[in-house]
Design a protein around this motif. Structure first.
Motif, PDB file in Angstrom:
ATOM      1  N   ARG A 142     -19.317   0.529 -53.111  1.00 35.93           N
ATOM      2  CA  ARG A 142     -18.936   1.908 -52.778  1.00 35.93           C
ATOM      3  C   ARG A 142     -17.496   1.987 -52.281  1.00 35.93           C
ATOM      4  NH1 ARG A 142     -24.300   1.364 -53.974  1.00 35.93           N
ATOM      5  NH2 ARG A 142     -25.337   3.369 -54.172  1.00 35.93           N
ATOM      6  N   VAL A 143     -17.068   0.958 -51.539  1.00 32.68           N
ATOM      7  CA  VAL A 143     -15.677   0.947 -51.064  1.00 32.68           C
ATOM      8  C   VAL A 143     -14.720   0.898 -52.244  1.00 32.68           C
ATOM      9  CG1 VAL A 143     -13.967  -0.406 -49.790  1.00 32.68           C
ATOM     10  CG2 VAL A 143     -16.271  -0.082 -48.842  1.00 32.68           C
ATOM     11  N   PHE A 144     -15.024   0.047 -53.236  1.00 37.38           N
ATOM     12  CA  PHE A 144     -14.187  -0.007 -54.439  1.00 37.38           C
ATOM     13  C   PHE A 144     -14.213   1.324 -55.189  1.00 37.38           C
ATOM     14  CE2 PHE A 144     -14.751  -4.845 -54.601  1.00 37.38           C
ATOM     15  CZ  PHE A 144     -13.511  -5.046 -54.012  1.00 37.38           C
ATOM     16  N   GLN A 145     -15.392   1.948 -55.232  1.00 40.11           N
ATOM     17  CA  GLN A 145     -15.517   3.224 -55.931  1.00 40.11           C
ATOM     18  C   GLN A 145     -14.701   4.312 -55.230  1.00 40.11           C
ATOM     19  OE1 GLN A 145     -19.590   4.393 -56.472  1.00 40.11           O
ATOM     20  NE2 GLN A 145     -19.094   6.216 -57.666  1.00 40.11           N
ATOM     21  N   ILE A 146     -14.758   4.329 -53.884  1.00 44.01           N
ATOM     22  CA  ILE A 146     -13.973   5.311 -53.127  1.00 44.01           C
ATOM     23  C   ILE A 146     -12.474   5.061 -53.317  1.00 44.01           C
ATOM     24  CG2 ILE A 146     -13.391   6.091 -50.799  1.00 44.01           C
ATOM     25  CD1 ILE A 146     -16.327   5.551 -50.030  1.00 44.01           C
ATOM     26  N   GLY A 147     -12.064   3.785 -53.263  1.00 46.30           N
ATOM     27  CA  GLY A 147     -10.655   3.471 -53.453  1.00 46.30           C
ATOM     28  C   GLY A 147     -10.156   3.853 -54.828  1.00 46.30           C
ATOM     29  N   TYR A 148     -10.978   3.588 -55.844  1.00 47.83           N
ATOM     30  CA  TYR A 148     -10.606   3.933 -57.220  1.00 47.83           C
ATOM     31  C   TYR A 148     -10.498   5.446 -57.394  1.00 47.83           C
ATOM     32  CZ  TYR A 148     -10.912   4.131 -62.333  1.00 47.83           C
ATOM     33  OH  TYR A 148     -10.675   4.376 -63.662  1.00 47.83           O
ATOM     34  N   SER A 149     -11.441   6.194 -56.825  1.00 46.14           N
ATOM     35  CA  SER A 149     -11.404   7.657 -56.939  1.00 46.14           C
ATOM     36  C   SER A 149     -10.252   8.246 -56.129  1.00 46.14           C
ATOM     37  CB  SER A 149     -12.734   8.254 -56.461  1.00 46.14           C
ATOM     38  OG  SER A 149     -13.814   7.770 -57.234  1.00 46.14           O
ATOM     39  N   THR A 150      -9.894   7.613 -55.014  1.00 46.78           N
ATOM     40  CA  THR A 150      -8.781   8.106 -54.201  1.00 46.78           C
ATOM     41  C   THR A 150      -7.458   7.953 -54.930  1.00 46.78           C
ATOM     42  OG1 THR A 150     -10.005   7.488 -52.208  1.00 46.78           O
ATOM     43  CG2 THR A 150      -7.660   7.926 -51.953  1.00 46.78           C
ATOM     44  N   ILE A 151      -7.284   6.818 -55.631  1.00 45.26           N
ATOM     45  CA  ILE A 151      -6.047   6.602 -56.390  1.00 45.26           C
ATOM     46  C   ILE A 151      -5.914   7.639 -57.502  1.00 45.26           C
ATOM     47  CG2 ILE A 151      -4.868   4.996 -57.942  1.00 45.26           C
ATOM     48  CD1 ILE A 151      -5.976   2.723 -56.285  1.00 45.26           C
ATOM     49  N   LEU A 152      -7.031   7.964 -58.153  1.00 51.97           N
ATOM     50  CA  LEU A 152      -7.022   8.933 -59.262  1.00 51.97           C
ATOM     51  C   LEU A 152      -7.488  10.303 -58.796  1.00 51.97           C
ATOM     52  CD1 LEU A 152      -8.584   6.655 -62.026  1.00 51.97           C
ATOM     53  CD2 LEU A 152      -6.170   7.165 -61.672  1.00 51.97           C
ATOM     54  N   VAL A 153      -7.107  10.687 -57.562  1.00 49.52           N
ATOM     55  CA  VAL A 153      -7.605  11.932 -56.992  1.00 49.52           C
ATOM     56  C   VAL A 153      -7.134  13.146 -57.786  1.00 49.52           C
ATOM     57  CG1 VAL A 153      -5.647  12.247 -55.417  1.00 49.52           C
ATOM     58  CG2 VAL A 153      -7.909  13.146 -54.786  1.00 49.52           C
ATOM     59  N   GLN A 154      -6.040  13.007 -58.542  1.00 44.36           N
ATOM     60  CA  GLN A 154      -5.531  14.140 -59.307  1.00 44.36           C
ATOM     61  C   GLN A 154      -6.455  14.519 -60.467  1.00 44.36           C
ATOM     62  OE1 GLN A 154      -4.091  11.204 -59.166  1.00 44.36           O
ATOM     63  NE2 GLN A 154      -3.784  10.412 -61.255  1.00 44.36           N
ATOM     64  N   CYS A 155      -7.276  13.565 -60.936  1.00 40.16           N
ATOM     65  CA  CYS A 155      -8.205  13.876 -62.029  1.00 40.16           C
ATOM     66  C   CYS A 155      -9.646  13.526 -61.667  1.00 40.16           C
ATOM     67  CB  CYS A 155      -7.787  13.149 -63.308  1.00 40.16           C
ATOM     68  SG  CYS A 155      -7.511  11.383 -63.108  1.00 40.16           S
ATOM     69  N   LYS A 156      -9.932  13.512 -60.361  1.00 36.56           N
ATOM     70  CA  LYS A 156     -11.285  13.233 -59.882  1.00 36.56           C
ATOM     71  C   LYS A 156     -11.725  14.356 -58.949  1.00 36.56           C
ATOM     72  CE  LYS A 156     -12.094   8.947 -61.478  1.00 36.56           C
ATOM     73  NZ  LYS A 156     -13.293   8.503 -62.184  1.00 36.56           N
ATOM     74  N   SER A 157     -13.025  14.624 -58.930  1.00 36.10           N
ATOM     75  CA  SER A 157     -13.549  15.619 -57.990  1.00 36.10           C
ATOM     76  C   SER A 157     -13.837  14.956 -56.645  1.00 36.10           C
ATOM     77  CB  SER A 157     -14.835  16.241 -58.547  1.00 36.10           C
ATOM     78  OG  SER A 157     -15.852  15.266 -58.664  1.00 36.10           O
ATOM     79  N   GLU A 227      -5.929   1.500 -72.720  1.00 41.63           N
ATOM     80  CA  GLU A 227      -4.881   2.521 -72.641  1.00 41.63           C
ATOM     81  C   GLU A 227      -5.132   3.673 -73.620  1.00 41.63           C
ATOM     82  OE1 GLU A 227      -1.168   0.581 -73.145  1.00 41.63           O
ATOM     83  OE2 GLU A 227      -1.296  -0.520 -71.254  1.00 41.63           O
ATOM     84  N   THR A 228      -6.393   4.129 -73.643  1.00 41.96           N
ATOM     85  CA  THR A 228      -6.753   5.246 -74.529  1.00 41.96           C
ATOM     86  C   THR A 228      -7.228   6.454 -73.734  1.00 41.96           C
ATOM     87  OG1 THR A 228      -9.007   4.379 -74.737  1.00 41.96           O
ATOM     88  CG2 THR A 228      -7.401   3.688 -76.398  1.00 41.96           C
ATOM     89  N   THR A 229      -6.805   6.580 -72.484  1.00 41.58           N
ATOM     90  CA  THR A 229      -7.218   7.700 -71.648  1.00 41.58           C
ATOM     91  C   THR A 229      -6.006   8.367 -71.033  1.00 41.58           C
ATOM     92  OG1 THR A 229      -8.565   8.358 -69.755  1.00 41.58           O
ATOM     93  CG2 THR A 229      -7.520   6.199 -69.634  1.00 41.58           C
ATOM     94  N   LEU A 230      -6.149   9.650 -70.717  1.00 44.23           N
ATOM     95  CA  LEU A 230      -5.050  10.402 -70.121  1.00 44.23           C
ATOM     96  C   LEU A 230      -4.948  10.181 -68.616  1.00 44.23           C
ATOM     97  CD1 LEU A 230      -5.538  13.789 -72.037  1.00 44.23           C
ATOM     98  CD2 LEU A 230      -3.892  11.961 -72.538  1.00 44.23           C
ATOM     99  N   CYS A 231      -6.085   9.795 -67.980  1.00 40.53           N
ATOM    100  CA  CYS A 231      -6.110   9.588 -66.529  1.00 40.53           C
ATOM    101  C   CYS A 231      -5.788   8.123 -66.241  1.00 40.53           C
ATOM    102  CB  CYS A 231      -7.485   9.961 -65.979  1.00 40.53           C
ATOM    103  SG  CYS A 231      -7.582   9.977 -64.178  1.00 40.53           S
ATOM    104  N   THR A 232      -4.545   7.837 -65.949  1.00 39.74           N
ATOM    105  CA  THR A 232      -4.110   6.448 -65.729  1.00 39.74           C
ATOM    106  C   THR A 232      -3.736   6.240 -64.268  1.00 39.74           C
ATOM    107  OG1 THR A 232      -1.850   7.064 -66.326  1.00 39.74           O
ATOM    108  CG2 THR A 232      -3.261   6.196 -68.085  1.00 39.74           C
ATOM    109  N   CYS A 233      -3.822   4.975 -63.827  1.00 40.56           N
ATOM    110  CA  CYS A 233      -3.512   4.629 -62.445  1.00 40.56           C
ATOM    111  C   CYS A 233      -2.005   4.544 -62.244  1.00 40.56           C
ATOM    112  CB  CYS A 233      -4.140   3.287 -62.082  1.00 40.56           C
ATOM    113  SG  CYS A 233      -5.926   3.350 -61.951  1.00 40.56           S
ATOM    114  N   PRO A 234      -1.502   5.069 -61.110  1.00 37.46           N
ATOM    115  CA  PRO A 234      -0.075   4.897 -60.826  1.00 37.46           C
ATOM    116  C   PRO A 234       0.269   3.457 -60.465  1.00 37.46           C
ATOM    117  CG  PRO A 234      -1.180   6.029 -59.017  1.00 37.46           C
ATOM    118  CD  PRO A 234      -2.180   5.929 -60.131  1.00 37.46           C
ATOM    119  N   ASP A 235      -0.670   2.760 -59.813  1.00 38.91           N
ATOM    120  CA  ASP A 235      -0.456   1.356 -59.441  1.00 38.91           C
ATOM    121  C   ASP A 235      -1.490   0.512 -60.178  1.00 38.91           C
ATOM    122  OD1 ASP A 235      -0.078  -1.122 -58.290  1.00 38.91           O
ATOM    123  OD2 ASP A 235       0.247  -0.328 -56.271  1.00 38.91           O
ATOM    124  N   THR A 236      -1.046  -0.194 -61.209  1.00 41.12           N
ATOM    125  CA  THR A 236      -1.989  -0.925 -62.052  1.00 41.12           C
ATOM    126  C   THR A 236      -2.621  -2.110 -61.342  1.00 41.12           C
ATOM    127  OG1 THR A 236      -0.142  -2.189 -62.942  1.00 41.12           O
ATOM    128  CG2 THR A 236      -0.828  -0.246 -64.176  1.00 41.12           C
TER     129      THR A 236
END
Length: 554
Positions: A142-157, A227-236
């Protein structure tokens, strides 16, 4: 009510009345308005117990059907019912379960005479340890899931951040509850406790069902890697850490739900149970590494070789395209080990048939659940194996890798069946106490008292020599049947441990070799693997506990 009436209860209550306290005010007999006309208190108690189990079971069934309808609608109609709607429903169920668990911890369990009995067979240390292990990994997931969603907060609910946060609180509270109260035979508030336990079981089942069927994040991660998605991470770099951690820890989440369901079910069966003296062992058998030589040697060899194969596989699997050779090595290891385990289990079953031990027919909810779980969990690996057999036979079975995978699937089915027969037969054998057990116990107590004193180097050498002679004496005096049973049990314990470690910590060739995935399609094979793989891991872990029980009682 006179003593004569109490001393002649119905057949169902005879075992419970034998262990009932002398002070009848401590006994909280169950009541139900449908059975208020029963003349006997114990008969009314028995009928009320059945009615409470039926009502709580119906509650769980309706909750599971409602959640399953939501999850199925999300799969087949993602416009009307979305993943966020399913998360909201499960969050409501989690909050209700949290309220009940807190009420149980602070209210029900602290009432006078609430826990008069504790089931010694329930909540063994290995099952509670697995709850903590899988629960910790689920929290980290869950911590990884929260961190991943926080990084992509611009395209996540924001629901994708709130839902894992509630999940962390639910996992922590439930793990604490199961660790401290898994042995309880609660004697107050029977129906409310049953309903709370069944609601928690239903919630865990729905979480498992969602984890098995929801491949949204997996598809998203795979799209980002290609690399086939529009929602990409700013920090890879950070993104890859969260992605790899999520994929690696995902099976622990489904495993945690299954383990919690099994413990909660035993607690549900123990509500209102009054344990007789026949169910309380006078001397609990202890695990001793005596009388076994070849089993530990062969098992340790299997563990070492398996660890080497696992590390080689993990190194190769980190690349985007794993080499074909590593799959050949992995399947070859299984093709060699599984027949040895099958032969050992068959020999053990034959020895059980030759023994003169009586079957233990006493009512034991934990053992009954162990049998059901062994049979049910084995269906995961057996089901995946049959799907693999169909896919491999339909493509190209003459290819080297395909033929190894086909042999692996067939041997895995046979090994599961033979091991289940051996373990279940061993669990139902009554333990025979040797004639010289009392003398051995006294000698052991004297040895423990002596070892508490400070000893010199000379005395230490003498103690080592005594221990060696005692080991040789024990090994030579064991009957050949008991000796072979212990050797086989210990060998199978070590083999099941390594077969548990490899898929648990990321070795999933059945999903990564792309043979079955290309045959069935990604989404279909994802559901099949996520249904069968956690059951297979749970089966290996549960088999270790059953085999240790067979080893101790041999």
């Amino acid at each position: 009510m006179s003593d004569e009436k109490v001393s002649r209860p119905c057949h169902h209550c005879k075992s419970r009345s034998a262990s009932a306290p002398t002070d009848t005010s401590k006994i909280h007999y169950e009541k139900f308005w449908l059975y208020r006309h029963c003349s006997s208190v114990q008969q009314r108690d028995r009928q009320a117990q059945k009615a409470g189990q039926l009502f709580s079971g119906l509650l769980a069934m309706n909750v599971v059907f409602l959640g399953s309808a939501f999850i199925s609608s999300m799969i087949f109609n993602k416009v009307a019912i979305t993943l966020a709607h399913v998360w909201i429903l499960l969050s409501i169920l989690k909050v209700l379960c949290l309220f009940w668990i807190i009420y149980y911890l602070l209210g029900t369990s602290r009432q006078p005479h609430a826990v008069l009995y504790r089931d010694s067979h329930a909540g063994t240390i290995w099952i509670r340890g697995s709850v903590l292990l899988f629960g910790s990994c689920s929290i980290l997931l869950r911590v990884f899931q929260i961190g991943y969603s926080t990084i992509l907060v611009q395209c996540k609910s924001r629901v994708e951040i709130v839902f894992p946060s509630i999940g962390i609180l639910f996992i922590c509270t439930q793990a604490y509850f199961l660790w401290h109260h898994s042995k309880d035979c609660i004697q107050v508030q029977h129906n409310f406790t049953r309903c709370g336990l069944m609601l928690t079981i239903a919630t865990n089942l729905l979480l498992w069902l969602l984890a098995v069927t929801n491949d949204t994040l997996h598809v998203e991660i795979e799209s980002q890697l290609r690399e086939t998605t529009l929602c990409t991470c700013p920090d890879t770099t950070i993104c890859k850490v969260f992605q790899k951690g999520y994929i690696l820890l995902y099976p622990f989440n489904t495993e945690y739900c299954l383990v919690c369901c099994s413990v909660l079910y035993v607690m549900w069966k123990n509500v209102g149970r009054r344990i007789s003296q026949d169910h309380i062992p006078n001397t609990k058998p202890k695990f001793k590494l005596q009388g076994v030589v070849f089993g530990p040697l062969l098992g340790t060899s299997a563990v070492i070789i398996g660890a080497c194969v696992f590390m080689m596989y993990q190194i190769q699997a980190t690349s985007l395209v794993p080499s074909r050779q590593i799959f050949v090595i992995y399947y070859s290891y299984y093709v060699v080990l599984l027949p040895l385990m099958s032969v050992g289990a068959m020999i053990g079953t034959i020895i059980h048939a030759l023994e003169k031990k009586e079957l233990d027919t006493l009512k034991n909810p934990t053992r009954s659940l162990d049998v059901v779980l062994l049979m049910g969990a084995a269906l995961g690996q057996i089901g995946m194996s049959y799907f693999s057999i169909v896919a491999l036979v339909a493509t190209d079975p003459r290819d080297l890798l395909n033929s190894l995978a086909l042999s692996y699937s067939v041997l895995l089915i046979f090994q599961n069946i033979t091991q289940n027969i051996f373990v279940i037969d061993g669990l139902h054998r009554r333990r025979i106490t040797p004639p010289g057990k009392e003398e051995d116990t006294k000698e052991e107590q004297n040895h423990e008292a002596y070892s508490q004193r400070r000893v010199s180097m000379l005395e230490l050498g003498q103690e080592i020599r005594k221990a060696s002679l005692s080991y040789i004496h024990t090994y030579s005096h064991l009957s050949w049947k008991r000796r072979v049973l212990r050797e086989i049990s210990f060998f199978l314990v070590l083999c099941n441990i390594i077969l548990w470690v490899m898929p648990t910590f990321g070795a999933h060739p059945i999903f990564e070799n792309e043979m079955e995935r290309s045959f069935y399609g990604y989404s279909t094979w994802f559901v099949i693997v996520n249904f069968g793989l956690p059951l297979g891991v749970f089966y290996r872990m549960h088999s270790v506990g059953g085999l240790l029980e067979v080893y101790v009682t041999a």
